[in-house]
Motif scaffolding. Structure first.
Motif, PDB file in Angstrom:
ATOM      1  N   ILE A 178       0.832  -1.205   0.000  1.00  7.39           N
ATOM      2  CA  ILE A 178       0.000   0.000   0.000  1.00  7.39           C
ATOM      3  C   ILE A 178       0.866   1.254   0.000  1.00  7.39           C
ATOM      4  N   LEU A 179       1.922   1.266   0.833  1.00  6.93           N
ATOM      5  CA  LEU A 179       2.813   2.423   0.881  1.00  6.93           C
ATOM      6  C   LEU A 179       3.551   2.597  -0.450  1.00  6.93           C
ATOM      7  N   MET A 180       3.976   1.497  -1.049  1.00 15.20           N
ATOM      8  CA  MET A 180       4.671   1.578  -2.329  1.00 15.20           C
ATOM      9  C   MET A 180       3.789   2.226  -3.387  1.00 15.20           C
ATOM     10  N   GLU A 181       2.527   1.804  -3.429  1.00 16.55           N
ATOM     11  CA  GLU A 181       1.608   2.327  -4.436  1.00 16.55           C
ATOM     12  C   GLU A 181       1.240   3.783  -4.150  1.00 16.55           C
ATOM     13  N   ARG A 182       0.965   4.084  -2.902  1.00 14.71           N
ATOM     14  CA  ARG A 182       0.469   5.418  -2.560  1.00 14.71           C
ATOM     15  C   ARG A 182       1.547   6.482  -2.677  1.00 14.71           C
ATOM     16  N   TYR A 183       2.771   6.144  -2.265  1.00 13.31           N
ATOM     17  CA  TYR A 183       3.835   7.150  -2.216  1.00 13.31           C
ATOM     18  C   TYR A 183       4.932   6.922  -3.257  1.00 13.31           C
ATOM     19  N   ASP A 184       4.669   5.999  -4.178  1.00 16.47           N
ATOM     20  CA  ASP A 184       5.602   5.738  -5.279  1.00 16.47           C
ATOM     21  C   ASP A 184       7.028   5.502  -4.761  1.00 16.47           C
ATOM     22  N   MET A 185       7.161   4.524  -3.876  1.00 13.25           N
ATOM     23  CA  MET A 185       8.477   4.183  -3.318  1.00 13.25           C
ATOM     24  C   MET A 185       8.726   2.694  -3.508  1.00 13.25           C
ATOM     25  N   ASP A 186       9.999   2.305  -3.414  1.00 11.15           N
ATOM     26  CA  ASP A 186      10.296   0.882  -3.566  1.00 11.15           C
ATOM     27  C   ASP A 186      10.010   0.140  -2.257  1.00 11.15           C
ATOM     28  N   SER A 187      10.135  -1.190  -2.301  1.00 12.89           N
ATOM     29  CA  SER A 187       9.757  -2.012  -1.148  1.00 12.89           C
ATOM     30  C   SER A 187      10.642  -1.752   0.060  1.00 12.89           C
ATOM     31  N   ALA A 188      11.941  -1.553  -0.159  1.00 13.81           N
ATOM     32  CA  ALA A 188      12.863  -1.309   0.950  1.00 13.81           C
ATOM     33  C   ALA A 188      12.502  -0.024   1.675  1.00 13.81           C
ATOM     34  N   ARG A 189      12.205   1.025   0.894  1.00 14.97           N
ATOM     35  CA  ARG A 189      11.844   2.306   1.482  1.00 14.97           C
ATOM     36  C   ARG A 189      10.510   2.210   2.219  1.00 14.97           C
ATOM     37  N   ALA A 190       9.550   1.501   1.634  1.00 14.12           N
ATOM     38  CA  ALA A 190       8.231   1.357   2.254  1.00 14.12           C
ATOM     39  C   ALA A 190       8.343   0.605   3.585  1.00 14.12           C
ATOM     40  N   PHE A 191       9.133  -0.463   3.598  1.00 14.59           N
ATOM     41  CA  PHE A 191       9.305  -1.218   4.837  1.00 14.59           C
ATOM     42  C   PHE A 191      10.029  -0.376   5.880  1.00 14.59           C
ATOM     43  N   SER A 192      10.999   0.428   5.459  1.00 18.26           N
ATOM     44  CA  SER A 192      11.717   1.314   6.375  1.00 18.26           C
ATOM     45  C   SER A 192      10.762   2.313   7.016  1.00 18.26           C
ATOM     46  N   VAL A 193       9.827   2.846   6.218  1.00 19.95           N
ATOM     47  CA  VAL A 193       8.829   3.785   6.751  1.00 19.95           C
ATOM     48  C   VAL A 193       7.965   3.100   7.809  1.00 19.95           C
ATOM     49  N   LEU A 194       7.533   1.889   7.521  1.00 21.03           N
ATOM     50  CA  LEU A 194       6.706   1.146   8.486  1.00 21.03           C
ATOM     51  C   LEU A 194       7.452   0.932   9.800  1.00 21.03           C
ATOM     52  N   THR A 195       8.689   0.494   9.728  1.00 19.26           N
ATOM     53  CA  THR A 195       9.443   0.222  10.955  1.00 19.26           C
ATOM     54  C   THR A 195       9.700   1.501  11.741  1.00 19.26           C
ATOM     55  N   ARG A 196       9.940   2.627  11.001  1.00 16.63           N
ATOM     56  CA  ARG A 196      10.165   3.894  11.704  1.00 16.63           C
ATOM     57  C   ARG A 196       8.892   4.353  12.420  1.00 16.63           C
ATOM     58  N   MET A 197       7.740   4.235  11.752  1.00 12.97           N
ATOM     59  CA  MET A 197       6.464   4.613  12.363  1.00 12.97           C
ATOM     60  C   MET A 197       6.155   3.713  13.559  1.00 12.97           C
ATOM     61  N   SER A 198       6.498   2.442  13.433  1.00 18.44           N
ATOM     62  CA  SER A 198       6.279   1.497  14.526  1.00 18.44           C
ATOM     63  C   SER A 198       7.100   1.890  15.748  1.00 18.44           C
ATOM     64  N   SER A 199       8.375   2.237  15.511  1.00 23.55           N
ATOM     65  CA  SER A 199       9.263   2.614  16.605  1.00 23.55           C
ATOM     66  C   SER A 199       8.841   3.927  17.250  1.00 23.55           C
ATOM     67  N   GLN A 200       8.545   4.920  16.418  1.00 24.91           N
ATOM     68  CA  GLN A 200       8.173   6.234  16.948  1.00 24.91           C
ATOM     69  C   GLN A 200       6.845   6.194  17.700  1.00 24.91           C
ATOM     70  N   GLY A 201       5.931   5.382  17.221  1.00 26.09           N
ATOM     71  CA  GLY A 201       4.625   5.305  17.864  1.00 26.09           C
ATOM     72  C   GLY A 201       4.537   4.250  18.943  1.00 26.09           C
ATOM     73  N   ASN A 202       5.643   3.507  19.158  1.00 27.65           N
ATOM     74  CA  ASN A 202       5.675   2.422  20.143  1.00 27.65           C
ATOM     75  C   ASN A 202       4.523   1.435  19.897  1.00 27.65           C
ATOM     76  N   ILE A 203       4.365   1.059  18.627  1.00 32.28           N
ATOM     77  CA  ILE A 203       3.320   0.144  18.199  1.00 32.28           C
ATOM     78  C   ILE A 203       3.984  -1.074  17.557  1.00 32.28           C
ATOM     79  N   LYS A 204       3.498  -2.248  17.848  1.00 30.24           N
ATOM     80  CA  LYS A 204       4.034  -3.444  17.212  1.00 30.24           C
ATOM     81  C   LYS A 204       3.876  -3.333  15.699  1.00 30.24           C
ATOM     82  N   LEU A 205       4.880  -3.795  14.979  1.00 31.01           N
ATOM     83  CA  LEU A 205       4.881  -3.660  13.529  1.00 31.01           C
ATOM     84  C   LEU A 205       3.662  -4.329  12.910  1.00 31.01           C
TER      85      LEU A 205
END
Length: 223
Positions: A178-205
């Motif tokens: 979903i992130l790849m499609e919405r923000y036109d990014m590759d899979s590595a970048r999309a997964f990096s965004v998810l992990t960063r949001m998970s860490s910053q929000g203290n939410i399980k991935l």
């Protein structure tokens, strides 16, 4: 024993169904047994009854947890088998024994240790209404049943863990897409965004990914 193995395998890998089959098989297979409870030790040493055949077993188990003494705790932590012919007068459990005999119909108990892995400990607790309900033959029957129960439950837990892992990987993959499609990014970048949001929000991935999938039509803001 063959019938026992078949009954325990009929649960199709569903842990709770396996737990319930285990206690029912034990009750019908061991002479002198009137009720059975299956105890697990969860993370943080929290002890709980995950299946039982009668409220007598559930009440007796809970009294053990309340007083932090009793044969199922002994079987879980220290011994392969614990037997008591007279709970009311057993000196090993001066508080629990008289209380359980007073509050339930249980007079005897036979407990078997289940599992040997560090994260998987438990006990199969067989209660009898009669004094000295479990003879040596019952102990032999119980040992055999407990061995089958250990194998069946361990297998069910492994399948459940694998299923949970597959579900986690699937939903994380969907969120990454979903992130790849919405923000036109590759899979590595999309997964990096998810992990960063998970860490910053203290939410399980996995929880974050499930939320992204559930609200796929909504904006996440600047990734």
């Amino acid at each position: 024993m063959a019938d026992t193995a078949r009954l325990l395998q009929d649960s199709n890998g569903d842990p709770q169904a396996t737990f319930q089959s285990a206690v029912e098989v034990a009750q019908t297979s061991v002479s002198g047994c009137d009720a059975v409870g299956l105890t697990f030790v969860r993370r943080g040493h929290k002890v709980e009854t995950v299946a039982y055949t009668d409220v007598m077993a559930l009440t007796a188990d809970h009294l053990q947890y309340e007083h932090e003494e009793g044969p199922c705790l002994d079987a879980t932590w220290e011994h392969h088998v614990v037997r008591s012919p007279d709970l009311r007068h057993d000196e090993r459990w001066p508080t629990w024994g008289p209380r359980v005999a007073h509050k339930t119909s249980a007079q005897s108990i036979l407990s078997f240790q289940l599992f040997t892995k560090a994260n998987h400990l438990g006990a199969l607790n067989l209660y009898g209404k009669a004094l000295d309900a479990f003879d040596d033959g019952a102990v032999e029957e119980g040992f055999a049943i407990a061995a089958h129960v250990s194998i069946a439950v361990a297998a069910a837990l492994q399948v459940d863990t694998m299923s949970q892992g597959l579900a986690s990987r699937t939903v994380i993959g969907q969120a990454t897409g979903i992130l790849m499609e919405r923000y036109d990014m590759d899979s590595a970048r999309a997964f990096s965004v998810l992990t960063r949001m998970s860490s910053q929000g203290n939410i399980k991935l996995r929880d974050l990914a499930a939320d992204v999938v559930a609200h796929r039509g909504e904006s996440l803001g600047e990734p």
